[in-house]
Design an enzyme around this catalytic site. Structure first.
Site, PDB file in Angstrom:
ATOM      1  N   ASN A 118      37.078  23.862  37.260  1.00 57.52           N
ATOM      2  CA  ASN A 118      38.461  23.971  37.745  1.00 57.52           C
ATOM      3  C   ASN A 118      38.648  23.635  39.222  1.00 57.52           C
ATOM      4  OD1 ASN A 118      37.231  26.245  38.726  1.00 57.52           O
ATOM      5  ND2 ASN A 118      38.578  27.715  37.686  1.00 57.52           N
ATOM      6  N   PHE A 139      30.579  33.714  29.984  1.00 55.96           N
ATOM      7  CA  PHE A 139      30.542  32.344  30.523  1.00 55.96           C
ATOM      8  C   PHE A 139      29.610  32.211  31.723  1.00 55.96           C
ATOM      9  CE2 PHE A 139      34.266  34.560  32.315  1.00 55.96           C
ATOM     10  CZ  PHE A 139      33.992  34.482  33.674  1.00 55.96           C
ATOM     11  N   GLU A 170      31.455  36.346  51.010  1.00 59.62           N
ATOM     12  CA  GLU A 170      31.158  34.969  50.606  1.00 59.62           C
ATOM     13  C   GLU A 170      30.886  34.078  51.822  1.00 59.62           C
ATOM     14  OE1 GLU A 170      34.537  34.074  48.098  1.00 59.62           O
ATOM     15  OE2 GLU A 170      33.856  35.477  46.560  1.00 59.62           O
ATOM     16  N   TYR A 196      27.951  34.510  42.498  1.00 57.81           N
ATOM     17  CA  TYR A 196      28.741  34.943  41.333  1.00 57.81           C
ATOM     18  C   TYR A 196      28.180  36.233  40.707  1.00 57.81           C
ATOM     19  CZ  TYR A 196      31.902  30.897  40.985  1.00 57.81           C
ATOM     20  OH  TYR A 196      32.901  29.966  41.191  1.00 57.81           O
ATOM     21  N   HIS A 208      37.086  26.895  44.259  1.00 53.82           N
ATOM     22  CA  HIS A 208      36.940  28.354  44.345  1.00 53.82           C
ATOM     23  C   HIS A 208      37.702  28.825  45.572  1.00 53.82           C
ATOM     24  CE1 HIS A 208      35.252  32.386  44.731  1.00 53.82           C
ATOM     25  NE2 HIS A 208      35.158  32.105  46.029  1.00 53.82           N
ATOM     26  N   THR A 239      43.371  30.330  37.425  1.00 57.81           N
ATOM     27  CA  THR A 239      41.974  30.012  37.091  1.00 57.81           C
ATOM     28  C   THR A 239      41.895  28.938  36.003  1.00 57.81           C
ATOM     29  OG1 THR A 239      41.349  32.283  37.632  1.00 57.81           O
ATOM     30  CG2 THR A 239      39.801  31.026  36.282  1.00 57.81           C
ATOM     31  N   LYS A 246      34.475  22.178  44.042  1.00 58.49           N
ATOM     32  CA  LYS A 246      33.419  22.288  43.034  1.00 58.49           C
ATOM     33  C   LYS A 246      32.889  20.904  42.595  1.00 58.49           C
ATOM     34  CE  LYS A 246      34.960  26.785  41.235  1.00 58.49           C
ATOM     35  NZ  LYS A 246      35.255  27.572  40.008  1.00 58.49           N
ATOM     36  N   ARG A 301      44.571  23.109  41.130  1.00 60.97           N
ATOM     37  CA  ARG A 301      43.949  23.110  39.806  1.00 60.97           C
ATOM     38  C   ARG A 301      44.797  22.357  38.786  1.00 60.97           C
ATOM     39  NH1 ARG A 301      41.607  29.297  40.225  1.00 60.97           N
ATOM     40  NH2 ARG A 301      39.450  28.759  40.676  1.00 60.97           N
ATOM     41  N   ARG A 347      44.825  31.152  47.420  1.00 62.73           N
ATOM     42  CA  ARG A 347      44.906  31.405  45.969  1.00 62.73           C
ATOM     43  C   ARG A 347      46.192  30.792  45.399  1.00 62.73           C
ATOM     44  NH1 ARG A 347      40.383  33.446  43.179  1.00 62.73           N
ATOM     45  NH2 ARG A 347      41.896  34.019  41.592  1.00 62.73           N
TER      46      ARG A 347
HETATM   47  P1  DAT Z   1      38.731  32.489  39.977  1.00 58.50           P
HETATM   48  O1  DAT Z   1      37.768  31.352  40.259  1.00 58.50           O
HETATM   49  O2  DAT Z   1      40.132  31.999  39.769  1.00 58.50           O
HETATM   50  O3  DAT Z   1      38.617  33.599  40.993  1.00 58.50           O
HETATM   51  P2  DAT Z   1      37.216  34.209  38.181  1.00 58.50           P
HETATM   52  O4  DAT Z   1      36.667  34.872  39.417  1.00 58.50           O
HETATM   53  O5  DAT Z   1      37.799  35.086  37.122  1.00 58.50           O
HETATM   54  O6  DAT Z   1      38.306  33.109  38.550  1.00 58.50           O
HETATM   55  O7  DAT Z   1      36.072  33.347  37.481  1.00 58.50           O
HETATM   56  C1  DAT Z   1      35.161  32.617  38.281  1.00 58.50           C
HETATM   57  C2  DAT Z   1      34.961  31.258  37.664  1.00 58.50           C
HETATM   58  O8  DAT Z   1      34.351  31.414  36.388  1.00 58.50           O
HETATM   59  C3  DAT Z   1      36.247  30.470  37.378  1.00 58.50           C
HETATM   60  O9  DAT Z   1      36.719  29.771  38.499  1.00 58.50           O
HETATM   61  C4  DAT Z   1      35.800  29.545  36.297  1.00 58.50           C
HETATM   62  C5  DAT Z   1      34.808  30.389  35.505  1.00 58.50           C
HETATM   63  N1  DAT Z   1      35.480  30.998  34.346  1.00 58.50           N
HETATM   64  C6  DAT Z   1      36.353  32.033  34.367  1.00 58.50           C
HETATM   65  N2  DAT Z   1      36.770  32.334  33.122  1.00 58.50           N
HETATM   66  C7  DAT Z   1      36.131  31.467  32.290  1.00 58.50           C
HETATM   67  C8  DAT Z   1      36.123  31.239  30.881  1.00 58.50           C
HETATM   68  N3  DAT Z   1      36.869  31.986  30.063  1.00 58.50           N
HETATM   69  N4  DAT Z   1      35.342  30.240  30.391  1.00 58.50           N
HETATM   70  C9  DAT Z   1      34.580  29.480  31.209  1.00 58.50           C
HETATM   71  N5  DAT Z   1      34.538  29.642  32.556  1.00 58.50           N
HETATM   72  C10 DAT Z   1      35.296  30.609  33.085  1.00 58.50           C
HETATM   73 MG    MG Z   2      37.095  34.889  41.404  1.00 60.86          MG
END
Ligand code: DAT
Ligand code: MG
Length: 142
Positions: free
Chosen positions: A114, A59, A128, A51, A117, A93, A11, A104, A87
């Site tokens: 973070n 968010f 994807e 996304y 992805h 996350t 990222k 991370r 993962r």
């Molecule tokens: P991951 O990337 O671990 O699959 P996710 O699919 O739940 O997690 O969320 C996608 C992305 O969105 C994540 O990498 C960072 C952002 N994100 C998730 N939860 C968040 C939050 N509470 N506040 C801000 N950004 C967030």
């Molecule tokens: Mg995800």
């Protein structure tokens, strides 16, 4: 165990910290092969398509703003159990909850920025990968 492919992004925060190589090294040390890779700067439309599952989340705006804030590396990783293995080495996350030694935990501090992805299931990986790569841009070494 079957050989799988998964989709990964380094990222904008991690590109900005100049740790692309260190993160690629984590993939390789875990036994994942980089079989496709490129640097891109995502448009809002592309980040929105990628996304789509998060469109209703509070968010979402911050997420798309961040992912379009600078260049990223996108890559296809290949190996046994690649989706779950990636993962695992990424960590949780929220970097504050990520296990020590994960990507991370080592390269990020904020959930909103973070470092990486990784696809969460084989079906998401296929979706994807197809968004970012043409079949001829992937060089399987399975
Ligand atoms: P991951 O990337 O671990 O699959 P996710 O699919 O739940 O997690 O969320 C996608 C992305 O969105 C994540 O990498 C960072 C952002 N994100 C998730 N939860 C968040 C939050 N509470 N506040 C801000 N950004 C967030
Ligand atoms: Mg995800």
């Amino acid at each position: 165990m079957a050989i799988e492919q998964t989709f990964s992004i380094v990222k904008p925060d991690a590109v900005g910290k100049n740790v692309i190589g260190e993160i690629y090294s984590r993939f390789e040390k875990a036994g994942l092969k980089i079989v496709g890779a490129k640097m891109i700067h995502m448009s809002e439309a592309l980040a929105g398509e990628f996304y789509a599952e998060h469109k209703e989340r509070p968010f979402y705006g911050e997420l798309v703003g961040f992912m379009t804030s600078g260049p990223v590396m996108v890559q296809v990783l290949e190996g046994e159990n690649a989706v779950a293995l990636n993962r695992e080495i990424m960590g949780a996350t929220n970097p504050k909850e990520a296990a020590p030694g994960t990507i991370r935990a080592d390269f990020a501090t904020e959930v909103s920025a973070n470092a990486v992805h990784g696809s969460d299931a084989p079906a998401s990986a296929a979706r994807e990968i197809a968004i970012f790569f043409k079949p001829e841009e992937i060089f399987s070494r399975a």
